[in-house]
Design a protein around this motif. Structure first.
Motif, PDB file in Angstrom:
ATOM      1  N   ALA A   1     -30.170  -5.925  33.723  1.00  0.00           N
ATOM      2  CA  ALA A   1     -30.929  -5.079  34.642  1.00  0.00           C
ATOM      3  C   ALA A   1     -32.420  -5.077  34.339  1.00  0.00           C
ATOM      4  CB  ALA A   1     -30.386  -3.652  34.613  1.00  0.00           C
ATOM      5  N   ALA A   2     -32.789  -5.474  33.127  1.00  0.00           N
ATOM      6  CA  ALA A   2     -34.204  -5.571  32.765  1.00  0.00           C
ATOM      7  C   ALA A   2     -34.755  -6.970  33.010  1.00  0.00           C
ATOM      8  CB  ALA A   2     -34.399  -5.180  31.300  1.00  0.00           C
ATOM      9  N   GLY A   3     -33.921  -7.881  33.533  1.00  0.00           N
ATOM     10  CA  GLY A   3     -34.381  -9.229  33.848  1.00  0.00           C
ATOM     11  C   GLY A   3     -34.213 -10.240  32.743  1.00  0.00           C
ATOM     12  N   ASN A   4     -33.609  -9.863  31.615  1.00  0.00           N
ATOM     13  CA  ASN A   4     -33.436 -10.798  30.512  1.00  0.00           C
ATOM     14  C   ASN A   4     -32.322 -11.795  30.792  1.00  0.00           C
ATOM     15  OD1 ASN A   4     -35.308  -9.442  28.613  1.00  0.00           O
ATOM     16  ND2 ASN A   4     -33.795  -7.789  28.699  1.00  0.00           N
ATOM     17  N   ASP A   5     -32.568 -13.074  30.515  1.00  0.00           N
ATOM     18  CA  ASP A   5     -31.582 -14.137  30.648  1.00  0.00           C
ATOM     19  C   ASP A   5     -30.614 -14.057  29.466  1.00  0.00           C
ATOM     20  OD1 ASP A   5     -30.142 -16.543  30.712  1.00  0.00           O
ATOM     21  OD2 ASP A   5     -31.860 -17.710  31.370  1.00  0.00           O
ATOM     22  N   LEU A   6     -29.315 -13.982  29.740  1.00  0.00           N
ATOM     23  CA  LEU A   6     -28.339 -13.814  28.659  1.00  0.00           C
ATOM     24  C   LEU A   6     -28.149 -15.071  27.824  1.00  0.00           C
ATOM     25  CD1 LEU A   6     -27.813 -11.149  30.158  1.00  0.00           C
ATOM     26  CD2 LEU A   6     -25.375 -11.475  29.725  1.00  0.00           C
ATOM     27  N   THR A   7     -28.746 -16.192  28.235  1.00  0.00           N
ATOM     28  CA  THR A   7     -28.675 -17.389  27.393  1.00  0.00           C
ATOM     29  C   THR A   7     -29.892 -17.531  26.500  1.00  0.00           C
ATOM     30  OG1 THR A   7     -29.745 -18.818  29.037  1.00  0.00           O
ATOM     31  CG2 THR A   7     -27.329 -18.650  29.105  1.00  0.00           C
ATOM     32  N   SER A   8     -30.901 -16.669  26.666  1.00  0.00           N
ATOM     33  CA  SER A   8     -32.166 -16.874  25.950  1.00  0.00           C
ATOM     34  C   SER A   8     -32.652 -15.641  25.210  1.00  0.00           C
ATOM     35  CB  SER A   8     -33.245 -17.334  26.948  1.00  0.00           C
ATOM     36  OG  SER A   8     -32.842 -18.482  27.637  1.00  0.00           O
ATOM     37  N   PRO A   9     -31.785 -14.932  24.495  1.00  0.00           N
ATOM     38  CA  PRO A   9     -32.296 -13.779  23.748  1.00  0.00           C
ATOM     39  C   PRO A   9     -33.077 -14.219  22.517  1.00  0.00           C
ATOM     40  CG  PRO A   9     -29.992 -14.121  23.230  1.00  0.00           C
ATOM     41  CD  PRO A   9     -30.343 -15.134  24.286  1.00  0.00           C
ATOM     42  N   THR A  10     -34.246 -13.656  22.328  1.00  0.00           N
ATOM     43  CA  THR A  10     -35.010 -13.923  21.113  1.00  0.00           C
ATOM     44  C   THR A  10     -34.470 -13.058  19.988  1.00  0.00           C
ATOM     45  OG1 THR A  10     -36.605 -12.181  21.623  1.00  0.00           O
ATOM     46  CG2 THR A  10     -37.058 -14.389  22.506  1.00  0.00           C
ATOM     47  N   ASP A  11     -34.885 -13.350  18.762  1.00  0.00           N
ATOM     48  CA  ASP A  11     -34.480 -12.516  17.633  1.00  0.00           C
ATOM     49  C   ASP A  11     -34.908 -11.073  17.861  1.00  0.00           C
ATOM     50  OD1 ASP A  11     -33.333 -14.649  16.379  1.00  0.00           O
ATOM     51  OD2 ASP A  11     -35.018 -15.044  15.039  1.00  0.00           O
TER      52      ASP A  11
ATOM     53  N   GLU B   1     -39.561   1.605  25.734  1.00  0.00           N
ATOM     54  CA  GLU B   1     -41.015   1.601  25.649  1.00  0.00           C
ATOM     55  C   GLU B   1     -41.668   2.762  26.406  1.00  0.00           C
ATOM     56  OE1 GLU B   1     -39.017  -0.841  26.370  1.00  0.00           O
ATOM     57  OE2 GLU B   1     -39.515  -2.607  25.171  1.00  0.00           O
ATOM     58  N   ARG B   2     -41.005   3.266  27.425  1.00  0.00           N
ATOM     59  CA  ARG B   2     -41.679   4.245  28.265  1.00  0.00           C
ATOM     60  C   ARG B   2     -41.201   5.665  28.005  1.00  0.00           C
ATOM     61  NH1 ARG B   2     -41.218   0.268  32.669  1.00  0.00           N
ATOM     62  NH2 ARG B   2     -39.825   1.642  33.830  1.00  0.00           N
TER      63      ARG B   2
ATOM     64  N   THR C   1     -43.889  12.548  30.579  1.00  0.00           N
ATOM     65  CA  THR C   1     -44.973  12.884  31.498  1.00  0.00           C
ATOM     66  C   THR C   1     -44.449  13.235  32.881  1.00  0.00           C
ATOM     67  OG1 THR C   1     -46.494  11.448  30.295  1.00  0.00           O
ATOM     68  CG2 THR C   1     -47.077  12.013  32.572  1.00  0.00           C
ATOM     69  N   ARG C   2     -43.466  12.477  33.354  1.00  0.00           N
ATOM     70  CA  ARG C   2     -42.979  12.745  34.704  1.00  0.00           C
ATOM     71  C   ARG C   2     -41.850  13.772  34.724  1.00  0.00           C
ATOM     72  NH1 ARG C   2     -41.230   7.092  34.343  1.00  0.00           N
ATOM     73  NH2 ARG C   2     -38.997   6.988  33.910  1.00  0.00           N
ATOM     74  N   GLY C   3     -41.555  14.385  33.587  1.00  0.00           N
ATOM     75  CA  GLY C   3     -40.629  15.507  33.558  1.00  0.00           C
ATOM     76  C   GLY C   3     -39.176  15.159  33.409  1.00  0.00           C
ATOM     77  N   GLY C   4     -38.865  13.925  33.072  1.00  0.00           N
ATOM     78  CA  GLY C   4     -37.474  13.562  32.872  1.00  0.00           C
ATOM     79  C   GLY C   4     -37.230  12.092  33.135  1.00  0.00           C
ATOM     80  N   VAL C   5     -35.957  11.734  33.198  1.00  0.00           N
ATOM     81  CA  VAL C   5     -35.553  10.350  33.402  1.00  0.00           C
ATOM     82  C   VAL C   5     -34.809  10.259  34.726  1.00  0.00           C
ATOM     83  CG1 VAL C   5     -34.227   8.416  32.486  1.00  0.00           C
ATOM     84  CG2 VAL C   5     -35.374   9.985  30.918  1.00  0.00           C
ATOM     85  N   GLU C   6     -35.255   9.376  35.596  1.00  0.00           N
ATOM     86  CA  GLU C   6     -34.625   9.191  36.895  1.00  0.00           C
ATOM     87  C   GLU C   6     -33.593   8.072  36.806  1.00  0.00           C
ATOM     88  OE1 GLU C   6     -36.662   7.628  40.673  1.00  0.00           O
ATOM     89  OE2 GLU C   6     -36.869   9.822  40.811  1.00  0.00           O
ATOM     90  N   LEU C   7     -32.415   8.324  37.372  1.00  0.00           N
ATOM     91  CA  LEU C   7     -31.324   7.367  37.291  1.00  0.00           C
ATOM     92  C   LEU C   7     -30.839   6.992  38.679  1.00  0.00           C
ATOM     93  CD1 LEU C   7     -29.094   9.141  34.586  1.00  0.00           C
ATOM     94  CD2 LEU C   7     -30.879   7.433  34.180  1.00  0.00           C
ATOM     95  N   GLU C   8     -30.577   5.711  38.889  1.00  0.00           N
ATOM     96  CA  GLU C   8     -29.858   5.263  40.066  1.00  0.00           C
ATOM     97  C   GLU C   8     -28.377   5.304  39.694  1.00  0.00           C
ATOM     98  OE1 GLU C   8     -29.504   1.446  43.073  1.00  0.00           O
ATOM     99  OE2 GLU C   8     -31.235   1.622  41.755  1.00  0.00           O
TER     100      GLU C   8
ATOM    101  N   PRO D   1     -35.015   3.364  34.849  1.00  0.00           N
ATOM    102  CA  PRO D   1     -35.966   2.300  35.201  1.00  0.00           C
ATOM    103  C   PRO D   1     -36.126   1.232  34.126  1.00  0.00           C
ATOM    104  CG  PRO D   1     -36.873   4.431  35.821  1.00  0.00           C
ATOM    105  CD  PRO D   1     -35.649   4.709  34.998  1.00  0.00           C
ATOM    106  N   ASN D   2     -35.709   1.526  32.891  1.00  0.00           N
ATOM    107  CA  ASN D   2     -35.798   0.531  31.827  1.00  0.00           C
ATOM    108  C   ASN D   2     -34.533  -0.309  31.710  1.00  0.00           C
ATOM    109  OD1 ASN D   2     -38.422   1.318  30.588  1.00  0.00           O
ATOM    110  ND2 ASN D   2     -37.345   3.256  30.293  1.00  0.00           N
ATOM    111  N   GLY D   3     -33.593  -0.095  32.625  1.00  0.00           N
ATOM    112  CA  GLY D   3     -32.347  -0.855  32.577  1.00  0.00           C
ATOM    113  C   GLY D   3     -31.347  -0.316  31.582  1.00  0.00           C
TER     114      GLY D   3
END
Length: 452
Positions: free
Chosen positions: A241-251, A402-403, A409-416, A439-441
């Motif tokens: 959901a964060a856009g990371n390719d599951l074949t290319s994880p860095t350390d 990270e966020r 600041t925005r008063g909480g965490v919004e979830l889909e 929003p961070n996946g």
């Protein structure tokens, strides 16, 4: 643990898969393992159920390790049987079981095929589909799963810590490989985490016209978790959901890659569950289910199978119920309730492998539900992901997203999210539950607090 399988229920079920036979029964197939039992049946365990809740031991498929697979691998038992209804030209009932024969820590492994006219058996071995040698191959022939592409062509997903997860096309007629090749790599992990990945499964979603890969990270002993990626084609690339390719994880991203939809957790007053993983997906009408094995935090040598409802948020991501499925009728409330209110919630941060304790939160949402699934945006009010970072027992602070400061600041965490009904085993009643992605996946999951 007793040696009598008739008393096991869903205990001692490892690497499970569930199918429904023409007789209306549900069949669960699992690794022939039993914690603390010195003598147990060999040959892929079979259980049956009428309701997906109460399971009865049915015996074993094959009853032994087939000769060719045993000679190749030296295996003493069978792992991770994958059972699928195989399409036939004349509509006759045919079932395929893909079993794994190997030993711990070795790439000398074989995936074999057995067939039957019913999941109840009898099963007839058809030989080895793919085999690997520890000193020859960089991938491992274990943990098979079957998926069909848009054209109905069958594919086998397989692999493990050694070399990652591969996918190879099968013959629709025979169920064996079309070509003598390992197939495409669709997920892996770096050497810094011992390449810890296995137990993959792919589900096609016609609603979004894409493929969903479920896969388990880390150790089946204590830190297993179920991760997800999606792709437009069955051969990938799969991205979280964060856009990371599951074949290319860095350390640096080894722990964070893959959308973690289920991990170790505990709700207030409930049993701590650790190492949920090696799942498969099945459907019953419009309902989607996940079956997986899990260990008990206070008895970690014991493993059992659990079944959970899977729902899909507005973006087509799978989210998993925080409570095991308890049967038809247990997911509806006696009357609609406001979603807004006090909840107990867990945050499945992908970089956190420890058991996550639920924390009390306030949810803001303009929605009501009687347990019928509702896709909705909800706000976990006045918190940030920082609050959900577990306390360190080693002096090392767990990272947070990270966020976190932006959350505050925005008063909480919004979830889909999706809000739905579930059975709360502590309260002994139907409650509202939710699972959603921020929003961070990162996936959050919760159960509405019972106040009376």
């Amino acid at each position: 643990m007793t040696n009598d399988p008739s008393t096991w229920g869903a205990r001692n079920a490892h690497d499970p898969t569930v199918v429904r036979g023409d007789d209306g029964l549900w069949y669960m197939f699992s690794t022939d393992a039993a914690a603390g039992v010195s003598d147990f049946p060999i040959g892929a365990h079979i259980r049956t159920s009428t309701d997906l809740v109460t399971w009865s031991f049915h015996g074993t498929a094959l009853g032994e390790v087939p000769a060719a697979a045993k000679e190749w691998s030296g295996a003493e038992g069978l792992w991770a049987p994958e059972v699928v209804r195989w399409p036939t030209a004349d509509g006759t009932s045919r079932w395929h079981m893909y079993y794994s024969a190997s030993t711990f820590g070795s790439r000398t492994s074989a995936i074999g095929l057995a067939t039957a006219s019913s999941p109840a058996g009898p099963w007839a071995d058809q030989g080895i589909v793919i085999a690997t040698r520890h000193d020859r191959d960089a991938y491992n022939a274990i943990d098979a799963a079957i998926a069909f592409d848009r054209a109905g062509r069958p594919w086998m997903i397989y692999g493990s810590f050694f070399g990652g997860i591969h996918i190879v096309e099968l013959s629709a007629e025979t169920g064996t490989r079309l070509r003598d090749e390992p197939g495409a790599l669709i997920a892996r992990r770096p050497d810094s985490v011992d390449g810890a990945i296995e137990g993959a499964y792919i589900q096609y979603r016609p609603e979004e016209d894409r493929f969903v890969l479920f896969v388990s990270y880390d150790s089946l002993v204590d830190t297993y978790s179920v991760r997800v990626g999606v792709a437009d084609e069955i051969t990938g690339p799969y991205r979280d959901a964060a856009g990371n390719d599951l074949t290319s994880p860095t350390d640096e991203r080894a722990a964070a890659t893959g959308t973690k939809v289920l991990g170790g957790h505990r709700f207030p007053g409930g049993t701590g569950l650790i190492a949920p993983g090696h799942n498969s997906i099945f459907t019953d009408g419009d309902a989607t289910f996940m079956v997986h094995h899990v260990r008990l935090a206070d008895a970690p040598t014991q493993h059992e199978a659990q079944i959970r409802r899977v729902h899909w948020n507005r973006s087509g991501w799978p989210v998993v119920s925080p409570h095991p499925f308890a049967g038809a009728g247990t997911e509806r409330l006696t009357a609609p309730e406001q979603v807004a209110g006090e909840w107990d919630a867990v945050r499945f941060a992908p970089e956190v492998s420890a058991l996550v304790e639920a924390q009390r939160v306030t949810i803001v949402a303009d929605a009501v539900s009687d347990g019928e699934p509702v896709a909705v945006t909800i706000l976990v009010e006045g918190v940030s992901s920082r609050r959900f970072a577990p306390r360190s027992t080693t002096g090392v602070t767990h990272p947070v997203v990270e966020r976190a400061e932006q959350d505050e600041t925005r008063g909480g965490v919004e979830l889909e999210a999706v809000v739905f009904g579930a059975w709360d085993p502590v309260a002994g009643r139907s409650v509202l539950a939710f699972s959603g992605i921020d929003p961070n996946g990162v996936v959050w999951s919760g159960s509405k607090a019972v106040t009376s």
